[in-house]
Design a protein around this motif. Structure first.
Motif, mmCIF file in Angstrom:
data_model
loop_
_atom_site.group_PDB
_atom_site.id
_atom_site.type_symbol
_atom_site.label_atom_id
_atom_site.label_comp_id
_atom_site.label_asym_id
_atom_site.label_seq_id
_atom_site.Cartn_x
_atom_site.Cartn_y
_atom_site.Cartn_z
ATOM 1 N N GLY A 21 42.877 35.232 33.623
ATOM 2 C CA GLY A 21 43.929 35.778 34.475
ATOM 3 C C GLY A 21 43.423 36.942 35.304
ATOM 4 N N ASP A 22 42.164 36.886 35.709
ATOM 5 C CA ASP A 22 41.487 37.980 36.410
ATOM 6 C C ASP A 22 41.750 37.900 37.915
ATOM 7 O OD1 ASP A 22 39.682 39.776 37.578
ATOM 8 O OD2 ASP A 22 38.110 39.327 36.111
ATOM 9 N N VAL A 23 42.760 38.612 38.369
ATOM 10 C CA VAL A 23 43.186 38.570 39.772
ATOM 11 C C VAL A 23 42.071 39.027 40.706
ATOM 12 C CG1 VAL A 23 44.836 39.502 41.444
ATOM 13 C CG2 VAL A 23 45.611 38.854 39.164
ATOM 14 N N GLU A 24 41.377 40.091 40.361
ATOM 15 C CA GLU A 24 40.309 40.602 41.228
ATOM 16 C C GLU A 24 39.191 39.581 41.399
ATOM 17 O OE1 GLU A 24 38.929 44.546 40.293
ATOM 18 O OE2 GLU A 24 40.995 45.263 40.026
ATOM 19 N N ALA A 25 38.794 38.950 40.313
ATOM 20 C CA ALA A 25 37.740 37.940 40.392
ATOM 21 C C ALA A 25 38.206 36.740 41.212
ATOM 22 C CB ALA A 25 37.301 37.503 39.002
ATOM 23 N N LEU A 26 39.442 36.297 40.978
ATOM 24 C CA LEU A 26 39.966 35.151 41.736
ATOM 25 C C LEU A 26 40.026 35.469 43.226
ATOM 26 C CD1 LEU A 26 42.747 34.001 39.269
ATOM 27 C CD2 LEU A 26 40.638 32.758 39.828
ATOM 28 N N ALA A 27 40.461 36.673 43.574
ATOM 29 C CA ALA A 27 40.519 37.070 44.982
ATOM 30 C C ALA A 27 39.128 37.045 45.606
ATOM 31 C CB ALA A 27 41.155 38.444 45.116
ATOM 32 N N ALA A 28 38.128 37.495 44.850
ATOM 33 C CA ALA A 28 36.761 37.537 45.362
ATOM 34 C C ALA A 28 36.148 36.150 45.513
ATOM 35 C CB ALA A 28 35.889 38.393 44.443
ATOM 36 N N LEU A 29 36.692 35.162 44.816
ATOM 37 C CA LEU A 29 36.142 33.800 44.845
ATOM 38 C C LEU A 29 36.821 32.895 45.868
ATOM 39 C CD1 LEU A 29 35.879 33.227 40.978
ATOM 40 C CD2 LEU A 29 33.979 33.641 42.569
ATOM 41 N N THR A 30 37.816 33.426 46.598
ATOM 42 C CA THR A 30 38.603 32.590 47.508
ATOM 43 C C THR A 30 38.600 33.140 48.928
ATOM 44 O OG1 THR A 30 40.606 33.806 46.857
ATOM 45 C CG2 THR A 30 40.153 31.739 45.701
ATOM 46 N N THR A 31 38.835 32.230 49.871
ATOM 47 C CA THR A 31 38.962 32.630 51.268
ATOM 48 C C THR A 31 40.336 33.265 51.483
ATOM 49 O OG1 THR A 31 39.884 30.484 51.915
ATOM 50 C CG2 THR A 31 37.476 30.734 52.066
ATOM 51 N N GLU A 32 40.479 34.017 52.558
ATOM 52 C CA GLU A 32 41.760 34.653 52.887
ATOM 53 C C GLU A 32 42.868 33.620 53.085
ATOM 54 O OE1 GLU A 32 42.645 37.946 53.068
ATOM 55 O OE2 GLU A 32 40.653 38.446 52.278
ATOM 56 N N ASP A 33 42.499 32.433 53.597
ATOM 57 C CA ASP A 33 43.507 31.395 53.863
ATOM 58 C C ASP A 33 43.533 30.311 52.782
ATOM 59 O OD1 ASP A 33 41.071 30.217 54.501
ATOM 60 O OD2 ASP A 33 41.765 29.366 56.394
ATOM 61 N N PHE A 34 43.079 30.649 51.579
ATOM 62 C CA PHE A 34 43.116 29.732 50.439
ATOM 63 C C PHE A 34 44.526 29.169 50.260
ATOM 64 C CE2 PHE A 34 44.340 29.077 46.039
ATOM 65 C CZ PHE A 34 43.358 28.239 45.566
ATOM 66 N N VAL A 35 44.598 27.900 49.842
ATOM 67 C CA VAL A 35 45.883 27.270 49.538
ATOM 68 C C VAL A 35 45.735 26.387 48.298
ATOM 69 C CG1 VAL A 35 45.530 25.276 51.062
ATOM 70 C CG2 VAL A 35 47.844 26.017 50.517
ATOM 71 N N LEU A 36 46.767 26.433 47.454
ATOM 72 C CA LEU A 36 46.835 25.565 46.282
ATOM 73 C C LEU A 36 47.979 24.593 46.482
ATOM 74 C CD1 LEU A 36 46.185 25.087 43.060
ATOM 75 C CD2 LEU A 36 48.409 26.174 42.849
ATOM 76 N N ARG A 107 30.008 30.892 52.993
ATOM 77 C CA ARG A 107 30.135 32.127 53.774
ATOM 78 C C ARG A 107 28.849 32.915 53.534
ATOM 79 N NH1 ARG A 107 33.806 29.806 56.016
ATOM 80 N NH2 ARG A 107 35.978 30.447 56.046
ATOM 81 N N GLY A 108 27.939 32.840 54.492
ATOM 82 C CA GLY A 108 26.638 33.484 54.310
ATOM 83 C C GLY A 108 25.872 32.780 53.212
ATOM 84 N N ASP A 109 25.528 33.517 52.171
ATOM 85 C CA ASP A 109 24.743 32.930 51.080
ATOM 86 C C ASP A 109 25.583 32.608 49.855
ATOM 87 O OD1 ASP A 109 25.298 35.527 50.333
ATOM 88 O OD2 ASP A 109 23.277 35.965 49.605
ATOM 89 N N ARG A 110 26.918 32.613 50.008
ATOM 90 C CA ARG A 110 27.776 32.319 48.846
ATOM 91 C C ARG A 110 28.846 31.301 49.201
ATOM 92 N NH1 ARG A 110 31.415 37.197 47.106
ATOM 93 N NH2 ARG A 110 33.123 35.835 47.454
ATOM 94 N N TRP A 111 29.397 30.703 48.161
ATOM 95 C CA TRP A 111 30.452 29.707 48.297
ATOM 96 C C TRP A 111 31.784 30.319 47.873
ATOM 97 C CZ3 TRP A 111 30.037 25.046 50.539
ATOM 98 C CH2 TRP A 111 28.752 24.564 50.775
ATOM 99 N N LEU A 112 32.863 29.956 48.602
ATOM 100 C CA LEU A 112 34.212 30.408 48.275
ATOM 101 C C LEU A 112 35.143 29.212 48.221
ATOM 102 C CD1 LEU A 112 34.516 33.459 50.711
ATOM 103 C CD2 LEU A 112 34.047 33.530 48.248
ATOM 104 N N LEU A 113 36.162 29.302 47.386
ATOM 105 C CA LEU A 113 37.185 28.254 47.341
ATOM 106 C C LEU A 113 38.164 28.457 48.490
ATOM 107 C CD1 LEU A 113 38.021 28.030 43.546
ATOM 108 C CD2 LEU A 113 37.130 26.193 44.987
ATOM 109 N N ALA A 114 38.380 27.398 49.265
ATOM 110 C CA ALA A 114 39.347 27.430 50.359
ATOM 111 C C ALA A 114 40.617 26.670 49.981
ATOM 112 C CB ALA A 114 38.742 26.831 51.629
ATOM 113 N N GLY A 115 40.530 25.795 48.987
ATOM 114 C CA GLY A 115 41.702 25.042 48.578
ATOM 115 C C GLY A 115 41.489 24.292 47.286
ATOM 116 N N ILE A 116 42.606 24.075 46.598
ATOM 117 C CA ILE A 116 42.633 23.278 45.367
ATOM 118 C C ILE A 116 43.883 22.411 45.421
ATOM 119 C CG2 ILE A 116 42.902 23.321 42.849
ATOM 120 C CD1 ILE A 116 41.480 26.020 42.806
ATOM 121 N N GLN A 117 43.744 21.141 45.061
ATOM 122 C CA GLN A 117 44.902 20.268 44.899
ATOM 123 C C GLN A 117 44.832 19.632 43.524
ATOM 124 O OE1 GLN A 117 45.982 17.480 47.943
ATOM 125 N NE2 GLN A 117 47.628 16.666 46.697
#
Length: 137
Positions: A21-36, A107-117
């Motif tokens: 339930g780590d909100v900070e980590a989840l925020a850091a792993l996702t794009t600003e326009d992430f959608v679930l 994004r640069g040298d790292r991967w971010l989640l942009a969406g999950i279904q």
């Protein structure tokens, strides 16, 4: 690091952060326009998705991400796997096993989640179960 390695590492970090339930980590792993897109078709933007943990409405006891296959599309990757969870939302059990599609972007040298279904895993529909008879019989 290959695309597959990078996406698999991202997904391990995501599953671990969800389980904590780590909100900070989840925020850091996702794009600003992430959608679930949830298993019942509801849609949450990034802030709504994160708020589930901030408010304490969602408690994840365990989350296992497995049997994933990663497809590389340059700066985008699609991963389809199985998401098995135990948890509660506002005190109601939300345990389940879902087929899940993850969209990751580089994004640069790292991967971010942009969406999950998430989609519930169930049996094929009745019309697809008996393939020994021609259609219309």
């Amino acid at each position: 690091m290959s695309t597959e390695e990078g996406v698999r590492q991202l997904e391990q970090q995501w599953a671990s952060a969800e389980a904590r339930g780590d909100v900070e980590a989840l925020a850091a792993l996702t794009t600003e326009d992430f959608v679930l897109v949830g298993p019942l078709g509801f849609v949450l933007d990034r802030e709504q998705w994160l708020a589930r943990y901030r408010t304490g409405d969602l408690v994840t006891e365990s989350l296992d991400w497995h049997d994933a296959e990663v497809r590389d599309h340059g700066d985008c990757a699609i991963s389809v796997g199985v998401h098995t969870q135990r948890g509660a939302y506002r005190g109601n059990t939300v345990d389940g096993e879902f087929r899940s599609t993850h969209i990751a972007v580089r994004r640069g040298d790292r991967w971010l989640l942009a969406g999950i279904q998430l989609s519930p895993i169930g049996a094929p529909p009745a019309f697809a179960q008996n393939t020994s008879q021609p259609a219309g019989e």
